[in-house]
Scaffold this motif. Structure first.
Motif, PDB file in Angstrom:
ATOM      1  N   THR A 195       0.852  -1.188   0.000  1.00  0.00           N
ATOM      2  CA  THR A 195       0.000   0.000   0.000  1.00  0.00           C
ATOM      3  C   THR A 195       0.889   1.238   0.000  1.00  0.00           C
ATOM      4  O   THR A 195       2.048   1.198   0.391  1.00  0.00           O
ATOM      5  N   ARG A 196       0.320   2.323  -0.457  1.00  0.00           N
ATOM      6  CA  ARG A 196       0.993   3.619  -0.435  1.00  0.00           C
ATOM      7  C   ARG A 196       0.071   4.637   0.205  1.00  0.00           C
ATOM      8  O   ARG A 196      -1.149   4.510   0.127  1.00  0.00           O
ATOM      9  N   ALA A 197       0.670   5.664   0.801  1.00  0.00           N
ATOM     10  CA  ALA A 197      -0.142   6.736   1.377  1.00  0.00           C
ATOM     11  C   ALA A 197       0.712   7.982   1.524  1.00  0.00           C
ATOM     12  O   ALA A 197       1.924   7.897   1.720  1.00  0.00           O
ATOM     13  N   GLY A 198       0.075   9.126   1.411  1.00  0.00           N
ATOM     14  CA  GLY A 198       0.834  10.355   1.604  1.00  0.00           C
ATOM     15  C   GLY A 198      -0.002  11.586   1.372  1.00  0.00           C
ATOM     16  O   GLY A 198      -1.195  11.501   1.024  1.00  0.00           O
ATOM     17  N   PHE A 199       0.660  12.729   1.575  1.00  0.00           N
ATOM     18  CA  PHE A 199      -0.022  14.020   1.495  1.00  0.00           C
ATOM     19  C   PHE A 199       0.275  14.719   0.177  1.00  0.00           C
ATOM     20  O   PHE A 199       1.423  14.775  -0.270  1.00  0.00           O
ATOM     21  N   ILE A 200      -0.759  15.264  -0.412  1.00  0.00           N
ATOM     22  CA  ILE A 200      -0.630  15.993  -1.675  1.00  0.00           C
ATOM     23  C   ILE A 200      -1.184  17.396  -1.453  1.00  0.00           C
ATOM     24  O   ILE A 200      -2.390  17.562  -1.229  1.00  0.00           O
ATOM     25  N   ALA A 201      -0.318  18.393  -1.478  1.00  0.00           N
ATOM     26  CA  ALA A 201      -0.784  19.773  -1.251  1.00  0.00           C
ATOM     27  C   ALA A 201      -1.232  20.388  -2.566  1.00  0.00           C
ATOM     28  O   ALA A 201      -0.538  20.296  -3.586  1.00  0.00           O
ATOM     29  N   LEU A 202      -2.400  21.010  -2.556  1.00  0.00           N
ATOM     30  CA  LEU A 202      -2.898  21.758  -3.715  1.00  0.00           C
ATOM     31  C   LEU A 202      -2.647  23.228  -3.425  1.00  0.00           C
ATOM     32  O   LEU A 202      -3.209  23.782  -2.485  1.00  0.00           O
ATOM     33  N   ILE A 203      -1.784  23.847  -4.223  1.00  0.00           N
ATOM     34  CA  ILE A 203      -1.490  25.254  -3.991  1.00  0.00           C
ATOM     35  C   ILE A 203      -1.745  26.058  -5.260  1.00  0.00           C
ATOM     36  O   ILE A 203      -1.844  25.516  -6.359  1.00  0.00           O
ATOM     37  N   GLY A 204      -1.826  27.377  -5.100  1.00  0.00           N
ATOM     38  CA  GLY A 204      -2.046  28.228  -6.262  1.00  0.00           C
ATOM     39  C   GLY A 204      -2.595  29.572  -5.832  1.00  0.00           C
ATOM     40  O   GLY A 204      -2.830  29.808  -4.645  1.00  0.00           O
ATOM     41  N   GLU A 205      -2.809  30.430  -6.818  1.00  0.00           N
ATOM     42  CA  GLU A 205      -3.387  31.740  -6.520  1.00  0.00           C
ATOM     43  C   GLU A 205      -4.827  31.558  -6.014  1.00  0.00           C
ATOM     44  O   GLU A 205      -5.468  30.542  -6.299  1.00  0.00           O
ATOM     45  N   PRO A 206      -5.356  32.558  -5.327  1.00  0.00           N
ATOM     46  CA  PRO A 206      -6.769  32.503  -4.952  1.00  0.00           C
ATOM     47  C   PRO A 206      -7.631  32.294  -6.200  1.00  0.00           C
ATOM     48  O   PRO A 206      -7.306  32.818  -7.267  1.00  0.00           O
TER      49      PRO A 206
END
Ligand SMILES: Nc1nc2c(ncn2[C@@H]2O[C@H](COP(=O)(O)OP(=O)(O)OP(=O)(O)O)[C@@H](O)[C@H]2O)c(=O)[nH]1
Ligand SMILES: [Mg+2]
Length: 302
Positions: free
Chosen positions: A3-14
């Motif tokens: 299994t795999r697991a982890g955090f994915i941040a979504l970033i960008g301008e407003p």
């Protein structure tokens, strides 16, 4: 099976569509969405599964040039989300070229990229012609070494599957971080407060949405299976209170009705929602307001 697991941040301008993408990935409305900038104020996690991978998406406040204490705390929360993630996805809007705001983010991304992959997601492709996408992809990739580029419409779902599959393969091997059926780790009282804030933001104009905050004061389970939720709306000025209430209370009534209906659907049961407006000129300088929102007060220091 590994299994795999982890955090994915979504970033960008407003307004780039980060919250829309998070909701689509999760398949439920976890993070509020409006057509206005700076809707999301804190990090919001939503969980999705893809094969043997558990993807924990982290929605973040938009990145912009902060002016107020609250702005600074929001921007710090967004960069913090990127620095804590296994993979970062930068969302840009397909129809806006490379605005100054995106240039500033690319500069800041240099440090972040040292420890993790950064993917580019060109969002809102439903708004442009294919030629525009090609040149924007080339332009952005010439400015930053993205691991991969995706063209998506978070709203319509185009390209989202491919992004999810790629992300699933990037996460480190390890046990899942949340139970299989969990989709968010935001407390219900916060989801309820955010729902009301979304309805207020949609109804109120100009600066007002940025000058208020909503907190869930009390949550009572009733014998008949319904929930009684009491919330406080903090505004900074007397005049704002009048606007939030509206003529004969019509604005607050409409907000309350819309929020209640959405909460009933989310919770799958009846809700009695009671809203109260309080004038609190300095709420933006109060540490407790920040912790209620999921922000760090000290991050907002100049
Ligand atoms: N046409 C189009 N509109 C989209 C798409 N994705 C998001 N939007 C719209 O863009 C606006 C902003 O979406 P949000 O998801 O709130 O954006 P955000 O990046 O979370 O914004 P902040 O929380 O303010 O940083 C909303 O009106 C969305 O409906 C898309 O793929 N196509
Ligand atoms: Mg958002």
């Amino acid at each position: 099976m590994t299994t795999r697991a982890g955090f994915i941040a979504l970033i960008g301008e407003p307004n780039a569509g980060k919250s829309t993408l998070l909701n689509r990935m999760v398949g439920a409305k976890v993070s509020i969405v409006t057509h206005k900038v700076q809707t999301t104020r804190a990090r919001i996690r939503g969980v999705a599964l893809e094969g043997e991978s558990q993807l924990v998406f982290v929605d973040t406040p938009g990145l912009f040039k902060p002016r107020r204490r609250l702005d600074r705390a929001m921007v710090a929360a967004a960069w913090g989300g990127a620095a804590d993630a296994d993979v970062v996805v930068l969302l840009v809007e397909a129809h806006r070229g490379v605005p100054e705001g995106v240039e500033a983010i690319l500069e800041g991304l240099g440090d972040i990229a040292r420890g993790r992959k950064v993917a580019l997601a060109i969002n809102k492709i439903d708004r442009v012609k294919p030629e525009t996408l090609l040149s924007l992809t080339q332009d952005l990739n010439a400015r930053f070494p993205f691991a991969e580029t995706f063209m998506i419409s978070a709203e319509r779902g185009h390209g989202v599957e491919a992004l999810r599959r790629w992300l699933a393969g990037q996460l480190p091997e390890g046990p899942w971080l949340y139970p299989e059926d969990q989709i968010a780790d935001l407390p219900l009282r916060m989801i309820a407060a955010e729902t009301t804030r979304e309805k207020l933001t949609l109804r109120l104009h100009q600066e007002l949405p940025y000058q208020l905050t909503v907190e869930t004061e009390a949550w009572q389970e009733r014998k008949d299976g319904s929930a009684r939720i009491d919330q406080l709306i903090y505004v900074t000025r007397d005049g704002h209170k009048g606007i939030v209430l509206g003529n004969k209370g019509e604005t607050i009534k409409a907000v309350s009705k819309a929020a209640r209906e959405e909460l009933e659907e989310f919770l799958g049961r009846r809700v009695h929602l009671f809203l109260q407006v309080k004038v609190r000129p300095n709420w933006q300088d109060e540490a407790e307001r920040y912790s209620e929102m999921g922000l760090n007060f000290r991050d907002g220091k100049e």
